[in-house]
Design an enzyme around this catalytic site. Sequence first.
Site, mmCIF file in Angstrom:
data_model
loop_
_atom_site.group_PDB
_atom_site.id
_atom_site.type_symbol
_atom_site.label_atom_id
_atom_site.label_comp_id
_atom_site.label_asym_id
_atom_site.label_seq_id
_atom_site.Cartn_x
_atom_site.Cartn_y
_atom_site.Cartn_z
ATOM 1 N N GLY A 1 0.817 -1.215 0.000
ATOM 2 C CA GLY A 1 0.000 0.000 0.000
ATOM 3 C C GLY A 1 0.842 1.253 0.000
ATOM 4 C CG LEU B 1 -0.909 2.364 -5.195
ATOM 5 C CD1 LEU B 1 -0.337 1.965 -6.542
ATOM 6 C CD2 LEU B 1 -2.189 1.591 -4.918
ATOM 7 C CG HIS B 2 0.774 6.893 0.527
ATOM 8 N ND1 HIS B 2 -0.268 7.780 0.347
ATOM 9 C CD2 HIS B 2 1.540 7.430 1.510
ATOM 10 C CE1 HIS B 2 -0.116 8.802 1.185
ATOM 11 N NE2 HIS B 2 0.964 8.614 1.897
ATOM 12 C CB ILE B 3 5.861 6.410 -1.975
ATOM 13 C CG1 ILE B 3 5.945 6.288 -0.447
ATOM 14 C CG2 ILE B 3 7.070 7.170 -2.527
ATOM 15 C CD1 ILE B 3 7.127 5.483 0.052
ATOM 16 C CB SER C 1 2.080 11.369 -2.471
ATOM 17 O OG SER C 1 3.097 10.454 -2.115
#
Lengths: 206, 263
Positions: free
Chosen positions: A157, A160-162, A165
């Site tokens: 997760g 994907l988040h990095i 953003s």
Amino acid sequence: MIDRFNIKERFIHWMVAICFIYAALSGLAMWSRHLFWIATVLGGGETVRALHPWGGIIFALALGFMFRNWASQMKLDSDDKVWLKMSHRYAMNDEAGVPPSGKYNAGQKMLFWMQSAFTLLLFLSGMILWFPEIMPRTLRLGAVLVHPLAAIGSIGGIILHIYMSAFAVPGSLRAMTRGFVTPGWAKAHHRKWFQQTTKIEDERAR
Amino acid sequence: MQTVAKLIDTSLCIGCKACEVACQEWNDQEFTLGTFGGTYQTKPELEHNFWNLIKFNEYETDGQLSWLMMKYQCMHCQDAGCMKACPAPGAIVRLDNGTVDFNHDNCIGCGYCITGCPFDVPRLSPTTKKVYKCTLCSDRTAVGLEPACIKTCPTNCLTFGTRTDLLRKAEDRAVELQADGSTHAGVYNPQGVGGTNVIYVLKDASNPESYGLPKDPTIPWTVSLWKGPVKLLGSVIFLGGILGTFFHYIRFGPKLEEEHPDD
């Protein structure tokens, strides 16, 4: 410029992030012999074994604060449910038919709930793995599966988040470092939130 | 090099505990007083500085009490659960002679081996934060000596030799015991862990639990799953995540503000 994250939110976020990175790296070092070199970089296997649980505890605590701060804003509304069905279109940058989002889009909300659940699992199984000589064998046998599975989900997760953003949505990173975004960014990515905030500002201006 | 083994003929054990003393002496372990459990047993369980325990099992059948003495220690499995679970390179090694030995310079003290062991043998030291167990006296066998417990055993209950020889000897002894009236006598060399380098002759091999030995020990399935498919899943997700996002950027690029519809 529009304020997006205040200093408290940014502080909590980066506390979580720093602890997460330490816990993830030290955890990966003990996950596979092929990754044991990470332990060497972080001060040796014994150091990593001793500090990983403390890193994890601070991480879980910080995430607890984050949860308390954000949980009320993360409930999925009807637009979000449609968003999730159209998420493949969102991913392909073909956003016709993808409903507008509030302050957080449905993907961000799902990430929030998933990371919270994974962290709870990591915390509980981690407490068991911390004390192998005390904890009952059956609990340890479960924890050796739950801990890595939750970690895989959590790290997946965060990858994907990095990506989202820092690379996929330019302008996002500054929201978490300096706290603000441009009106164009807000209008493009979080339309409902943009309309809400500008309306409030309009009313103030009047 | 041939695999060496230890044969324990439980029918000859008289419970003198000389092996316990020899183990403590040779390995220079301090004896710490423990819990008195109301039996002749020295301690209820193995400890980080007590690697060889004679269990005095009291087993009752048809109102008759048998006193089943059993030397409890590391089994030196051919397929060792401790080795499978250990994350630190070189902390648990298999010597050329088949012995499973702990190398404490490399041990990080995570205790995963305790969970991986089907016989619940390794013990964590609260002072050094490292895990200890029987070494099969690797420092003695390396120079051609037999382990200390075997050297000291007064009844020939314990024998040291190559695994092939001892397995044959064990079978012969089981046949002898059967002829002697112990119809269920047999060899304990559990195949679930690929066989062990510590082999027992039991008077009642149909019921190893009466001696405190698991009937069909295997590496716990959660440990096998953790070190097998779960590891693969992790590699797929980590590498897939990094490569997937990278190629997503190459294919679709960033989300630009001006590309949004109806602006």
